[in-house]
Design an enzyme around this catalytic site. Structure first.
Site, short mmCIF file in Angstrom:
data_model
loop_
_atom_site.label_atom_id
_atom_site.label_comp_id
_atom_site.label_asym_id
_atom_site.label_seq_id
_atom_site.Cartn_x
_atom_site.Cartn_y
_atom_site.Cartn_z
N GLU A 260 0.94 -1.10 -0.08
CA GLU A 260 0.09 0.09 -0.01
C GLU A 260 1.07 1.35 0.10
OE1 GLU A 260 -3.10 -0.45 3.17
OE2 GLU A 260 -3.79 -2.08 2.47
N HIS A 281 -7.93 1.50 0.87
CA HIS A 281 -7.94 1.21 2.51
C HIS A 281 -8.60 2.33 3.31
CE1 HIS A 281 -5.36 -0.70 5.87
NE2 HIS A 281 -6.60 -0.38 6.31
#
Ligand SMILES: O=C(O)[C@H](O)COP(=O)(O)O
Length: 308
Positions: A260, A281
């Site tokens: 990420e 997210h």
């Protein structure tokens, strides 16, 4: 005077509470980088992070005054709990505060994917009018993998949509499930065989890493949906891409990634697939959840420091 270092974006409400109690709160959003954090941590009693900051052994060992590591959120997989324990550092989090936010996102993903609404929107943006065919969630079976706080919240909301729910957990939660009108199993493969939609809600541990792998995807119903708002590493994303390309899965909903932000070509290919609905997210990213999380974690910090 106690000093707290904040390395990720945390709602001001809880930070204000800490200041009111006489704690000096320093926000340094650049200090999330491991090399920077190793130096910056010195002199601080409290470290407040979200998932972006990786609190590894090197950081914990470099700390000279650290008493509390606070995770403003739920997942603790970014913190070396063993290293913290060895140094007598307390680790606190706020697992209740964000369950509703994550559950609402998951329900939204289910609806979007079942109706292929994301694809319809994509086509409209391209100037095409395509009346895609979807399916209804009422009467279908949702498999909740991990029946903790978030899993239970998703189950509750799915029941309200008229879905049948089956839940899996390593802990025997059959009584809780029964009270909610949810079927319970400790056999993951049984859940995968029965579910039209599977949603993952387990923490990332050595036991859950890659738990949704090629073999387990094969067991899933043809045309099922898989949603992951837990941690990227819980599913094999290469296997997910293959399952979309072969038509085995109807759709995939992703809020979390093994990397990420995602940069590898393969991950980007999965994200761009017309049968994928992906977010960055954002499970806990609501004003309400962030405020609650910040206040809850501030309380835990005060308790851990003996100030409450
Ligand atoms: O574990 C969590 O708390 C959620 O995944 C949210 O993570 P974040 O605080 O980094 O957004």
């Amino acid at each position: 005077m106690y000093r707290a270092l904040v390395t990720d974006k945390v709602h001001p409400a809880g930070l204000e509470l800490l200041r009111e109690k006489g704690i000096e709160v320093v926000e340094d959003l650049e200090a999330y980088k491991p090399e920077v954090l190793k130096e910056r941590i010195k002199g601080f009693d409290v470290l407040i992070v979200r998932s972006r900051t990786k609190v590894r052994r090197e950081v914990i060992e470099a700390a000279d005054k650290l008493k509390v590591i606070a995770r403003a959120g739920s997942g603790l997989d970014n913190i070396d709990l063993e290293a913290a324990k060895e140094k007598g550092i307390k680790v606190v989090n706020a697992p209740d505060a964000l369950k509703n936010a994550v559950a609402e996102l998951v329900i939204g993903m289910m609806v979007v994917l079942a109706r292929r609404a994301h694809y319809s929107y994509r086509k409209l943006l391209e100037g095409e009018w395509e009346k895609v065919m979807g399916f209804e969630l009422a009467g279908k079976t949702l498999g909740v993998v991990g029946f903790g706080r978030i899993g239970r919240e998703v189950a509750k909301k799915a029941k309200a949509l008229g879905m049948n729910v089956i839940a899996y957990d390593v802990v025997d939660l059959s009584e809780t499930a029964k009270e909610m009108g949810v079927e319970f199993t400790q056999d993951l493969e049984e859940l995968l065989r029965k579910s039209d939609v599977v949603s993952l809600h387990v923490p990332l541990t050595e036991q859950t890493r890659n738990m949704i792998n090629r073999d387990r995807i094969k067991i899933m119903k043809d045309g099922a949906i898989l949603i992951n708002a837990a941690r990227g590493e819980v599913a094999d994303y290469s296997a997910l891409l293959e399952a979309l390309e072969s038509g085995k899965l109807w759709g995939v909903g992703l809020d979390v990634y093994p990397e990420e932000p995602p940069k590898s070509e393969e991950l980007l290919k999965l994200i761009r697939h017309p049968r994928t609905f992906a977010t960055a997210h954002i499970g806990a990213q609501t004003e309400e959840a962030q405020r609650r999380t910040s206040l809850e974690v501030a309380q835990r910090i005060l308790e851990a420091l003996g100030l409450q």
